[in-house]
Write a protein that holds these residues in place. Structure first.
Motif, short mmCIF file in Angstrom:
data_model
loop_
_atom_site.label_atom_id
_atom_site.label_comp_id
_atom_site.label_asym_id
_atom_site.label_seq_id
_atom_site.Cartn_x
_atom_site.Cartn_y
_atom_site.Cartn_z
N GLY A 228 0.81 -1.21 0.00
CA GLY A 228 0.00 0.00 0.00
C GLY A 228 0.84 1.26 0.00
O GLY A 228 2.01 1.25 0.39
N ASN A 229 0.24 2.35 -0.45
CA ASN A 229 0.92 3.64 -0.46
C ASN A 229 0.96 4.23 0.95
O ASN A 229 0.03 4.03 1.74
N SER A 230 2.02 4.94 1.23
CA SER A 230 2.15 5.56 2.55
C SER A 230 1.92 7.05 2.46
O SER A 230 2.02 7.65 1.39
N LYS A 231 1.59 7.64 3.58
CA LYS A 231 1.45 9.10 3.64
C LYS A 231 2.03 9.59 4.96
O LYS A 231 2.12 8.84 5.94
N ILE A 232 2.42 10.85 4.98
CA ILE A 232 2.95 11.45 6.20
C ILE A 232 2.17 12.72 6.51
O ILE A 232 1.89 13.53 5.63
N GLN A 233 1.78 12.85 7.76
CA GLN A 233 1.07 14.04 8.24
C GLN A 233 2.01 14.77 9.18
O GLN A 233 2.52 14.19 10.15
#
Length: 262
Positions: A228-233
């Motif tokens: 899966g794709n990752s994201k950063i907040q």
């Protein structure tokens, strides 16, 4: 739980050394990065102040339902983390000086420890030194608070001369030290300067250890995200514009959101 984020925080830019390693080693994981600029620097806080700051930050991050929280700062990890584990059901991982690794690496039996003023003078660090470093190995403590401030202000990105001068002033003459632990997550961000200035010294980066420990923990609990794709907040408690500018210089284009913890 596998898609829940890993939360990482410290008092500023230092967490990026851990974030970079997380993105390299666990590229599918979602991340929350909180820079608590309102309480920078942790290294000048009393033990009581640190306990309150870290407790409140953990409680705030619990609202994001993280699978694990990384306290990406040696100062609170060394001084207050153990007692705060009882305040949350979220697993906590801290950053500690990599003494065992340094002991294996040294040939001259002389290790340097670069850390904040608070960590250098703490009884907890003194205990760890006695417990993990044999008595036949000499230990030199190096107060690196001024370098941490320099990194936090982004000087290392724009002024090489000032950075080099500050490093030389802090480290001075390493004499026969052949291993130095970078016992602040800020310090690996200028590791290239250390290597250039002191080619006969090996510098140990704690970020690699913390990411290794995190990966092992998640794998053992079957909570490691494998696809899966990752994201950063990215969250910050103060000085959003200046911080965002530094992040841009370091290649991070994500939006920075200002938040209130206390």
């Amino acid at each position: 739980m596998s898609s829940n984020p890993i939360a990482v925080f410290d008092s500023g830019i230092g967490s990026l050394s851990v974030i970079k390693e997380l993105q390299r080693e666990m590229r599918h994981e979602n991340l929350i990065y909180l820079a608590d600029k309102q309480n920078f620097p942790y290294g000048t806080k009393s033990r009581k102040e640190l306990r309150i700051i870290i407790r409140d930050t953990i409680r705030y991050l619990e609202g994001f339902n993280p699978k694990i929280i990384i306290i990406a700062s040696n100062t609170p990890s060394v001084q207050v983390l153990d007692e705060l584990r009882f305040c949350t059901n979220v697993p906590l991982i801290g950053v500690y000086p990599p003494f065992k690794q340094a002991v294996k690496m040294t040939r001259n039996k002389h290790i340097g420890i670069m850390a904040t003023q608070s960590t250098i003078h703490s009884t907890e660090l003194a205990y760890q030194i006695r417990a993990q470093i044999p008595q036949n190995i000499r230990v030199t403590k190096i107060n690196s608070s001024s370098l941490i401030k320099l990194i936090e202000d982004g000087v290392h990105l724009s002024n090489e001369k000032a950075t080099i001068e500050s490093i030389v002033e802090v480290v001075n003459d390493p004499q026969d030290m052949d291993v130095i632990t970078l016992s602040s997550t800020h310090l690996p961000l200028i590791k290239n300067f250390f290597i250039k200035l002191f080619p006969n010294v090996r510098f140990v980066d704690p970020a690699k250890n913390i990411v290794k420990d995190t990966k092992i923990f998640l794998k053992n609990h079957r909570n490691l995200r494998m696809k899966g794709n990752s994201k950063i907040q990215i969250l910050i408690t103060r000085n959003k514009e200046a911080f965002q500018k530094i992040l841009r210089q370091m290649g991070y284009t994500e939006k920075v959101t200002i938040v209130r913890i206390q």
